[in-house]
Design a protein around this motif. Structure first.
Motif, PDB file in Angstrom:
ATOM      1  N   ARG A  58      19.119   6.900  42.410  1.00 55.65           N
ATOM      2  CA  ARG A  58      19.494   6.297  43.695  1.00 55.65           C
ATOM      3  C   ARG A  58      20.900   6.744  44.090  1.00 55.65           C
ATOM      4  NH1 ARG A  58      16.211   4.160  47.358  1.00 55.65           N
ATOM      5  NH2 ARG A  58      16.736   2.062  47.850  1.00 55.65           N
ATOM      6  N   VAL A  59      21.827   6.756  43.131  1.00 57.49           N
ATOM      7  CA  VAL A  59      23.197   7.226  43.389  1.00 57.49           C
ATOM      8  C   VAL A  59      23.171   8.707  43.762  1.00 57.49           C
ATOM      9  CG1 VAL A  59      25.452   7.661  42.328  1.00 57.49           C
ATOM     10  CG2 VAL A  59      24.259   5.507  41.886  1.00 57.49           C
ATOM     11  N   PHE A  60      22.402   9.506  43.042  1.00 55.82           N
ATOM     12  CA  PHE A  60      22.283  10.939  43.298  1.00 55.82           C
ATOM     13  C   PHE A  60      21.830  11.190  44.740  1.00 55.82           C
ATOM     14  CE2 PHE A  60      19.923  14.926  43.295  1.00 55.82           C
ATOM     15  CZ  PHE A  60      20.769  15.785  42.608  1.00 55.82           C
ATOM     16  N   GLY A  61      20.817  10.453  45.182  1.00 55.06           N
ATOM     17  CA  GLY A  61      20.349  10.580  46.561  1.00 55.06           C
ATOM     18  C   GLY A  61      21.422  10.199  47.569  1.00 55.06           C
ATOM     19  N   LEU A  62      22.176   9.155  47.266  1.00 54.93           N
ATOM     20  CA  LEU A  62      23.261   8.722  48.147  1.00 54.93           C
ATOM     21  C   LEU A  62      24.349   9.791  48.216  1.00 54.93           C
ATOM     22  CD1 LEU A  62      24.553   6.598  49.946  1.00 54.93           C
ATOM     23  CD2 LEU A  62      25.343   5.428  47.876  1.00 54.93           C
ATOM     24  N   LEU A  63      24.678  10.398  47.082  1.00 61.75           N
ATOM     25  CA  LEU A  63      25.668  11.490  47.081  1.00 61.75           C
ATOM     26  C   LEU A  63      25.202  12.641  47.969  1.00 61.75           C
ATOM     27  CD1 LEU A  63      26.649  11.514  43.308  1.00 61.75           C
ATOM     28  CD2 LEU A  63      28.121  10.835  45.226  1.00 61.75           C
ATOM     29  N   GLY A  64      23.914  12.986  47.885  1.00 62.16           N
ATOM     30  CA  GLY A  64      23.368  14.048  48.731  1.00 62.16           C
ATOM     31  C   GLY A  64      23.440  13.704  50.206  1.00 62.16           C
ATOM     32  N   GLU A  65      23.224  12.438  50.528  1.00 65.57           N
ATOM     33  CA  GLU A  65      23.312  11.963  51.910  1.00 65.57           C
ATOM     34  C   GLU A  65      24.753  12.004  52.420  1.00 65.57           C
ATOM     35  OE1 GLU A  65      23.035   7.579  53.868  1.00 65.57           O
ATOM     36  OE2 GLU A  65      21.399   8.116  52.510  1.00 65.57           O
ATOM     37  N   LEU A  66      25.690  11.567  51.597  1.00 65.17           N
ATOM     38  CA  LEU A  66      27.089  11.498  52.016  1.00 65.17           C
ATOM     39  C   LEU A  66      27.784  12.859  52.001  1.00 65.17           C
ATOM     40  CD1 LEU A  66      28.166   8.257  50.112  1.00 65.17           C
ATOM     41  CD2 LEU A  66      27.697   8.487  52.557  1.00 65.17           C
ATOM     42  N   PHE A  67      27.324  13.748  51.134  1.00 70.92           N
ATOM     43  CA  PHE A  67      27.965  15.063  50.971  1.00 70.92           C
ATOM     44  C   PHE A  67      26.946  16.179  51.093  1.00 70.92           C
ATOM     45  CE2 PHE A  67      30.559  12.017  48.600  1.00 70.92           C
ATOM     46  CZ  PHE A  67      31.786  12.238  49.199  1.00 70.92           C
ATOM     47  N   PRO A  68      26.350  16.345  52.280  1.00 68.66           N
ATOM     48  CA  PRO A  68      25.355  17.410  52.444  1.00 68.66           C
ATOM     49  C   PRO A  68      26.006  18.773  52.194  1.00 68.66           C
ATOM     50  CG  PRO A  68      25.956  16.466  54.581  1.00 68.66           C
ATOM     51  CD  PRO A  68      26.609  15.630  53.523  1.00 68.66           C
ATOM     52  N   GLY A  69      25.268  19.638  51.519  1.00 65.72           N
ATOM     53  CA  GLY A  69      25.770  20.978  51.233  1.00 65.72           C
ATOM     54  C   GLY A  69      26.565  21.082  49.946  1.00 65.72           C
ATOM     55  N   HIS A  70      26.932  19.962  49.353  1.00 62.68           N
ATOM     56  CA  HIS A  70      27.630  19.984  48.064  1.00 62.68           C
ATOM     57  C   HIS A  70      26.596  20.067  46.940  1.00 62.68           C
ATOM     58  CE1 HIS A  70      30.934  18.492  50.516  1.00 62.68           C
ATOM     59  NE2 HIS A  70      31.748  18.730  49.504  1.00 62.68           N
ATOM     60  N   ARG A  71      26.944  20.774  45.897  1.00 63.47           N
ATOM     61  CA  ARG A  71      26.067  20.856  44.731  1.00 63.47           C
ATOM     62  C   ARG A  71      26.546  19.875  43.663  1.00 63.47           C
ATOM     63  NH1 ARG A  71      25.505  26.511  42.356  1.00 63.47           N
ATOM     64  NH2 ARG A  71      27.701  26.072  42.101  1.00 63.47           N
ATOM     65  N   HIS A  72      25.599  19.232  43.051  1.00 62.38           N
ATOM     66  CA  HIS A  72      25.890  18.306  41.954  1.00 62.38           C
ATOM     67  C   HIS A  72      26.107  19.152  40.699  1.00 62.38           C
ATOM     68  CE1 HIS A  72      24.884  15.420  38.777  1.00 62.38           C
ATOM     69  NE2 HIS A  72      25.342  14.511  39.615  1.00 62.38           N
ATOM     70  N   GLN A  73      27.269  19.052  40.101  1.00 62.25           N
ATOM     71  CA  GLN A  73      27.601  19.853  38.927  1.00 62.25           C
ATOM     72  C   GLN A  73      27.388  19.107  37.616  1.00 62.25           C
ATOM     73  OE1 GLN A  73      28.722  23.217  38.917  1.00 62.25           O
ATOM     74  NE2 GLN A  73      27.764  22.930  40.900  1.00 62.25           N
ATOM     75  N   ALA A  74      27.803  17.861  37.559  1.00 63.79           N
ATOM     76  CA  ALA A  74      27.734  17.103  36.305  1.00 63.79           C
ATOM     77  C   ALA A  74      27.894  15.623  36.588  1.00 63.79           C
ATOM     78  CB  ALA A  74      28.851  17.566  35.368  1.00 63.79           C
ATOM     79  N   GLN A  75      27.532  14.836  35.583  1.00 63.85           N
ATOM     80  CA  GLN A  75      27.792  13.414  35.645  1.00 63.85           C
ATOM     81  C   GLN A  75      28.073  12.923  34.232  1.00 63.85           C
ATOM     82  OE1 GLN A  75      24.481  14.389  36.403  1.00 63.85           O
ATOM     83  NE2 GLN A  75      23.594  13.715  34.470  1.00 63.85           N
ATOM     84  N   ALA A  76      28.886  11.903  34.151  1.00 57.71           N
ATOM     85  CA  ALA A  76      29.156  11.191  32.897  1.00 57.71           C
ATOM     86  C   ALA A  76      28.887   9.723  33.197  1.00 57.71           C
ATOM     87  CB  ALA A  76      30.602  11.396  32.460  1.00 57.71           C
ATOM     88  N   LEU A  77      27.935   9.127  32.477  1.00 58.92           N
ATOM     89  CA  LEU A  77      27.457   7.798  32.833  1.00 58.92           C
ATOM     90  C   LEU A  77      27.432   6.861  31.635  1.00 58.92           C
ATOM     91  CD1 LEU A  77      24.298   8.969  34.813  1.00 58.92           C
ATOM     92  CD2 LEU A  77      26.566   8.458  35.756  1.00 58.92           C
ATOM     93  N   MET A  78      27.630   5.592  31.917  1.00 59.94           N
ATOM     94  CA  MET A  78      27.452   4.531  30.925  1.00 59.94           C
ATOM     95  C   MET A  78      26.652   3.415  31.593  1.00 59.94           C
ATOM     96  SD  MET A  78      31.182   4.387  29.095  1.00 59.94           S
ATOM     97  CE  MET A  78      30.668   2.992  28.115  1.00 59.94           C
ATOM     98  N   PHE A  79      25.830   2.727  30.803  1.00 57.11           N
ATOM     99  CA  PHE A  79      24.982   1.651  31.301  1.00 57.11           C
ATOM    100  C   PHE A  79      25.294   0.384  30.495  1.00 57.11           C
ATOM    101  CE2 PHE A  79      22.893   5.712  31.909  1.00 57.11           C
ATOM    102  CZ  PHE A  79      22.604   5.680  33.263  1.00 57.11           C
TER     103      PHE A  79
END
Length: 126
Positions: A58-79
């Motif tokens: 869901r966050v990934f989709g939101l990032l794509g919506e907010l930053f069109p044309g940017h490529r997702h390079q990496a993520q560091a996550l904790m739950f």
């Protein structure tokens, strides 16, 4: 990211059991804690628990919506805490300290408990 980027940004989302089930079907992670309410009711959580990566999707989709044309390079996550079906979540994004990074915090709307924290790195864009 540019000075006109849309951060900070906040959005709510209430995941459903149908979303848990669909994610299980796509990912192959059909652990009963995610998809079997009767099984989950007997666990310490008392109900089904979201897949962590469903929340990040869901966050990934939101990032794509907010930053069109940017490529997702990496993520560091904790739950740090579970998220449950039918429970409203708050997705909060802010500029990270390093260029091209976005700080992520997803928390329960009712209690403020964090269910996902992390950082995403984006590259490119107009």
């Amino acid at each position: 990211m540019t000075p006109a980027d849309p951060l900070p940004h906040r959005r709510t989302w209430t995941p459903s059991q149908a979303e848990f089930d669909a994610f299980a079907a796509v990912s192959g992670d059909d652990n009963p804690i995610h998809v079997d309410p009767a099984f989950s009711a007997r666990t310490r959580f008392g109900r089904t628990v979201s897949h962590g990566m469903l929340i990040y999707t869901r966050v990934f989709g939101l990032l794509g919506e907010l930053f069109p044309g940017h490529r997702h390079q990496a993520q560091a996550l904790m739950f740090p805490h579970p998220a449950f079906a039918g429970e409203e979540l708050v997705i909060a994004l802010e500029r990270g300290e390093a260029a091209g990074t976005v700080g992520i915090r997803v928390s329960r709307a009712a209690t403020g408990e964090e269910v996902l924290t992390g950082l995403a790195t984006l590259e490119g864009g107009a």
